[in-house]
Scaffold this motif. Sequence first.
Motif, PDB file in Angstrom:
ATOM      1  N   ALA A   1      79.390   5.340  -1.189  1.00 16.43           N
ATOM      2  CA  ALA A   1      78.298   4.982  -2.087  1.00 16.43           C
ATOM      3  C   ALA A   1      78.824   4.295  -3.342  1.00 16.43           C
TER       4      ALA A   1
ATOM      5  N   ARG B   1      80.070   0.739  -2.539  1.00 17.38           N
ATOM      6  CA  ARG B   1      78.947  -0.202  -2.460  1.00 17.38           C
ATOM      7  C   ARG B   1      78.476  -0.588  -3.851  1.00 17.38           C
ATOM      8  N   ASN B   2      78.366   0.393  -4.725  1.00 13.71           N
ATOM      9  CA  ASN B   2      77.893   0.126  -6.084  1.00 13.71           C
ATOM     10  C   ASN B   2      78.861  -0.769  -6.857  1.00 13.71           C
TER      11      ASN B   2
ATOM     12  N   LEU C   1      73.608   7.435 -11.199  1.00 19.37           N
ATOM     13  CA  LEU C   1      73.557   6.830  -9.867  1.00 19.37           C
ATOM     14  C   LEU C   1      72.768   7.699  -8.891  1.00 19.37           C
TER      15      LEU C   1
ATOM     16  N   SER D   1      69.101   7.036  -9.724  1.00 23.76           N
ATOM     17  CA  SER D   1      68.637   5.720  -9.279  1.00 23.76           C
ATOM     18  C   SER D   1      68.588   5.601  -7.760  1.00 23.76           C
TER      19      SER D   1
ATOM     20  N   ASP E   1      71.279   5.586  -5.802  1.00 26.07           N
ATOM     21  CA  ASP E   1      72.466   4.911  -5.286  1.00 26.07           C
ATOM     22  C   ASP E   1      73.473   5.865  -4.663  1.00 26.07           C
TER      23      ASP E   1
END
Length: 301
Positions: free
Chosen positions: A165, A168-169, A262, A265, A267
């Motif tokens: 994760a 990706r962020n 995160l 949000s 994410d």
Amino acid sequence: MRAIRYAEFGGPEVLQVAAGLPVPEPGPGQVRVRVAASVLHPVDLMIRAGRFPAPLPTGLPYIPGWDVAGTVDAVGPSVTDLAVDDEVIGFTPWLQTTNGAHAEFVVLDATWLTAAPTGIPATQAATLPTNGLTAVQALDLLALPAGSSLLVTGGAGQVGGFLLALARNAGLHATAVAGAGDRKFVESLGATFVPRSEEPQGSFDAVVDLAVIGSSLLDVVRDGGGFVAASPPLRPEPVRGIRTHALGVQPNGSRLSDLVKLVESGDIPLRVAGVYPFTEAAAAHIRLAEGGVRGGVVIVP
């Protein structure tokens, strides 16, 4: 105070629910947290079994537990950023303190804590601190620019999921080695899936070896790339200019606050494999020892 405690090493049967323990008092810079949820880790099982390979700072009996999600119950002198009734998450570095969170109350340094994610149950929020900070600190060690390629072994585990994760962020191109049943989860985080039955192909800017495959993975790291081992004894000697590191997570309320944003949000997903009350602590240890757990094994008072 009630807590899970053991006075001798052994199997899950040594775990007891102790009652009437003194409620700990916070010192300067510390807060006392009323625990709503904590998480069981493989290292907890190793220590309980007497298999931890290094001396611990205090002797038995032990209250295990690292992560905590709960409410500030009392603050010590010089604490200004937290107040009674604040909902918080964090973790205690148990190997340094043996100050366990599988208890109704635990005392932690205020700098180890941050505000809990809004609208997230404590049983989920408790899965973030130790494993989330392990993942973010792995990426800090590598310091990869956006667009870099990253291979993660054990990519569907708790730390692995957070790593994918976060990758990706950060704009990284992640590839994850995981079990055949984990393809959907891995791909949902934008990573390329490689089953454990196959060896990863190609060249990567860095590798995080959570599955402890070992130094053979250096063969798929480009010259001058990076490698993170799961623990210091597993750190390989550098070759071809590859920078080698090892995980050794430290509490950090500020970085944990970034992770909370995160989570809020959407994410970073939080996963729970099961929730066990104190009275079923032995069952929680048995479940984690069986392996194949996808999510946190959560302990609640």
